[in-house]
Design a protein around this motif. Structure first.
Motif, PDB file in Angstrom:
ATOM      1  N   LEU A  28      18.252 -90.988 -39.761  1.00 43.56           N
ATOM      2  CA  LEU A  28      16.601 -90.711 -40.279  1.00 43.56           C
ATOM      3  C   LEU A  28      16.282 -90.026 -41.262  1.00 43.56           C
ATOM      4  O   LEU A  28      15.193 -90.192 -42.070  1.00 43.56           O
ATOM      5  N   PHE A  29      16.550 -89.817 -41.597  1.00 46.54           N
ATOM      6  CA  PHE A  29      15.802 -88.645 -43.052  1.00 46.54           C
ATOM      7  C   PHE A  29      16.687 -89.014 -44.450  1.00 46.54           C
ATOM      8  O   PHE A  29      15.785 -89.242 -44.779  1.00 46.54           O
TER       9      PHE A  29
ATOM     10  N   SER B 118      22.353 -84.797 -34.175  1.00 45.89           N
ATOM     11  CA  SER B 118      22.001 -84.854 -35.700  1.00 45.89           C
ATOM     12  C   SER B 118      22.690 -85.360 -36.228  1.00 45.89           C
ATOM     13  O   SER B 118      22.299 -86.104 -37.134  1.00 45.89           O
TER      14      SER B 118
ATOM     15  N   THR C 253       6.168 -94.391 -43.724  1.00 44.53           N
ATOM     16  CA  THR C 253       6.388 -93.079 -44.609  1.00 44.53           C
ATOM     17  C   THR C 253       5.140 -92.083 -44.637  1.00 44.53           C
ATOM     18  O   THR C 253       4.990 -91.255 -44.640  1.00 44.53           O
TER      19      THR C 253
ATOM     20  N   THR D 209      22.132 -84.473 -48.697  1.00 44.84           N
ATOM     21  CA  THR D 209      20.656 -84.020 -47.781  1.00 44.84           C
ATOM     22  C   THR D 209      20.213 -83.017 -48.638  1.00 44.84           C
ATOM     23  O   THR D 209      18.101 -83.133 -48.047  1.00 44.84           O
TER      24      THR D 209
ATOM     25  N   ALA E  30       7.347 -88.890 -42.953  1.00 44.88           N
ATOM     26  CA  ALA E  30       8.310 -88.866 -43.683  1.00 44.88           C
ATOM     27  C   ALA E  30       8.473 -86.682 -43.908  1.00 44.88           C
ATOM     28  O   ALA E  30       9.616 -86.107 -43.591  1.00 44.88           O
TER      29      ALA E  30
ATOM     30  N   LEU F 280      13.441 -82.671 -38.170  1.00 42.57           N
ATOM     31  CA  LEU F 280      14.387 -83.422 -38.057  1.00 42.57           C
ATOM     32  C   LEU F 280      15.999 -82.283 -38.323  1.00 42.57           C
ATOM     33  O   LEU F 280      17.490 -82.084 -37.822  1.00 42.57           O
TER      34      LEU F 280
ATOM     35  N   TRP G  24       7.689 -84.772 -40.568  1.00 42.95           N
ATOM     36  CA  TRP G  24       9.168 -84.498 -39.449  1.00 42.95           C
ATOM     37  C   TRP G  24      10.410 -84.423 -39.337  1.00 42.95           C
ATOM     38  O   TRP G  24      10.884 -83.566 -39.123  1.00 42.95           O
ATOM     39  N   THR G  25      10.738 -85.888 -40.689  1.00 40.05           N
ATOM     40  CA  THR G  25      11.949 -85.953 -40.331  1.00 40.05           C
ATOM     41  C   THR G  25      12.094 -84.731 -41.888  1.00 40.05           C
ATOM     42  O   THR G  25      13.587 -84.462 -40.988  1.00 40.05           O
ATOM     43  N   LYS G  26      11.640 -84.523 -42.326  1.00 40.11           N
ATOM     44  CA  LYS G  26      12.372 -83.074 -43.255  1.00 40.11           C
ATOM     45  C   LYS G  26      11.894 -81.959 -42.832  1.00 40.11           C
ATOM     46  O   LYS G  26      13.007 -81.274 -42.819  1.00 40.11           O
TER      47      LYS G  26
ATOM     48  N   CYS H  99      19.461 -87.385 -36.587  1.00 39.16           N
ATOM     49  CA  CYS H  99      18.537 -86.633 -36.719  1.00 39.16           C
ATOM     50  C   CYS H  99      18.855 -86.332 -38.923  1.00 39.16           C
ATOM     51  O   CYS H  99      17.445 -87.232 -39.722  1.00 39.16           O
TER      52      CYS H  99
ATOM     53  N   PHE I 289      13.883 -91.625 -44.493  1.00 39.00           N
ATOM     54  CA  PHE I 289      13.180 -91.912 -45.416  1.00 39.00           C
ATOM     55  C   PHE I 289      12.927 -91.324 -46.601  1.00 39.00           C
ATOM     56  O   PHE I 289      11.437 -91.210 -47.170  1.00 39.00           O
TER      57      PHE I 289
END
Length: 421
Positions: free
Chosen positions: A286-287, A279, A62, A361, A78, A85, A80-82, A283, A290
């Motif tokens: 993955l969020f 998505s 992360t 989410t 982390a 994505l 980049w996912t937040k 996406c 992390f």
């Protein structure tokens, strides 16, 4: 003659637009249901991983840097996912909201009234409870927004798995409610987490949005225009000081949802077909992978029920969401402001209101944004643990209620089938 009669009696022939919208709704629900299941698996993997002997590898993953120094993007994986994505997730949410507003359930004021009113109650009530319970604790100046959002994918997945015998109007109500709910949460993110504003970059983002809208108006379809516009608008918002995921929802709302006579489907529909599986299946999970890695030990469980911030999140989600959605819906129906969805009783609506307490989410995102600078980071982990625990409790309680209501509806259908004609 027979063909003419069939055309008059077949709803698909008489109302092609309505039929297409319902077909799109069914496809959307199926995709989100699968995505919700994948999301749950990703969250479970994160929890097991961070609470295993290999927790160091999870932390290393992360916190691994994937920076682009030339663009001043000093991001971890982390981050980049937040910030990256989830922009895709918000784009799909924007497309769905635009479709609902123009040709879907929210296009008819009478049908739109109830989910909109319910969404308002489901945002205001949790926020008030969180403010009262957590008043004076560090981070509550923005932390009250953590319990205001309903997770679309998670809630629809639970409904699909346990509410298959509930009338289809339940799915429409929950989806419309969650979409409006998320829009309000997005507005809160824009207001609460914009501290400094770089005007030139904001103007650059506005120019990208205007170019996107103009391209839609001119019926330009090449992705070689839209992809750069999307990336530049995301970067411009980031540099302007606004959370960049908001670019996704703005671009979604600017996309055309009515097809031209020579088109098989509108641009928004084509984009949903292409992007929504990415998505929902990649996406968002993955969020979740992390963001859901919260160490769970005796200390954390003890603080969940003693720390006022954690209690504000738990009570805001579990009680605030349920009471806000169901209470204001009951009042709206009781006083004739809105109509109850076809085939649903108040007990059905209460079960759906419990599903509204699934905050996953967006709640995890708001927790990271609101509490990132509070203390040593333990506040973020505790708030995220509260979100995870409450979302799981709401999903289990909602599932039990939906299964019970499903048996009632099935029994009624069986009795109707046995009645002599």
């Amino acid at each position: 003659m027979d063909g003419a009669v069939a055309a008059l009696t077949d709803p698909a022939e008489r109302f092609p637009v309505i039929t297409q919208v319902r077909s799109e709704l069914s496809r959307y629900l199926r995709t989100e249901t699968v995505g919700g299941a994948v999301l749950l698996i990703a969250a479970a993997v994160a929890l097991l991983w961070v609470n295993s002997p290999w927790d160091d590898s999870y932390v290393a993953m992360t916190e691994a840097k994937l920076a682009i120094p030339a663009l001043h993007l000093d991001f971890t994986l982390a981050d980049w996912t937040k910030d990256g994505l989830l922009a895709v997730f918000f784009f799909v949410a924007g497309l769905e909201l635009k479709r609902e507003l123009v040709v879907g359930e929210l296009a008819d004021p009478k049908r739109a009234a109830l989910p909109i009113i319910a969404a308002v109650g489901g945002v205001v009530t949790p926020a008030l409870i969180a403010v009262v319970v957590g008043h004076g604790t560090p981070g509550m100046d923005r932390g009250w927004a953590i319990p205001v959002a309903t997770d679309i994918a998670f809630a629809l997945a639970v409904l699909a798995m346990t509410g298959s015998r509930i009338p289809a109007s339940a799915r429409v109500f929950l989806l419309s409610l969650a979409v409006v709910d998320d829009l309000m949460a997005i507005v809160l993110i824009a207001v609460l987490f914009t501290t400094t504003l770089a005007l030139l970059w904001l103007l650059a983002a506005a120019a990208c949005f205007a170019a996107w809208a103009l391209a839609q108006h001119k019926r330009i379809s090449t992705p070689w225009l839209y992809i750069p516009l999307g990336l530049v608008s995301w970067y411009a918002l980031h540099e302007a000081g606004i959370h960049p995921t908001l670019a996704g929802v703005v671009l979604g709302l600017l996309t055309r949802v009515r097809p031209d006579p020579d088109e098989d489907e509108a641009p928004a529909t084509r984009l949903e077909h292409l992007i929504q599986p990415i998505s929902a299946g990649l996406c968002v999970p993955l969020f979740a992978l992390f963001a859901s890695g919260v160490p769970l030990d005796g200390k954390v469980f003890g603080e969940l029920f003693t720390d006022r911030m954690a209690l504000a999140v738990i009570l805001g989600l579990l009680l605030g969401k349920t009471a806000g959605i169901f209470g204001i819906s009951w009042l709206a129906i009781r006083f004739g402001v809105a109509k109850r969805p076809a085939g649903l009783g108040y007990r059905d609506m209460f079960a759906l209101s419990v599903l509204g307490a699934i905050g996953f989410t967006v709640s995890l995102l708001v927790a990271e944004l609101a509490l990132a600078d509070v203390g040593d980071g333990s506040a973020v982990e505790l708030a995220k643990a509260a979100v995870l625990l409450t979302s799981m409790a709401a999903s289990l309680a909602g599932s039990a209620l939906l299964l019970r209501r499903g048996r009632v509806h099935q029994a009624r259908r069986d009795d109707s089938a046995l009645e002599p004609e």
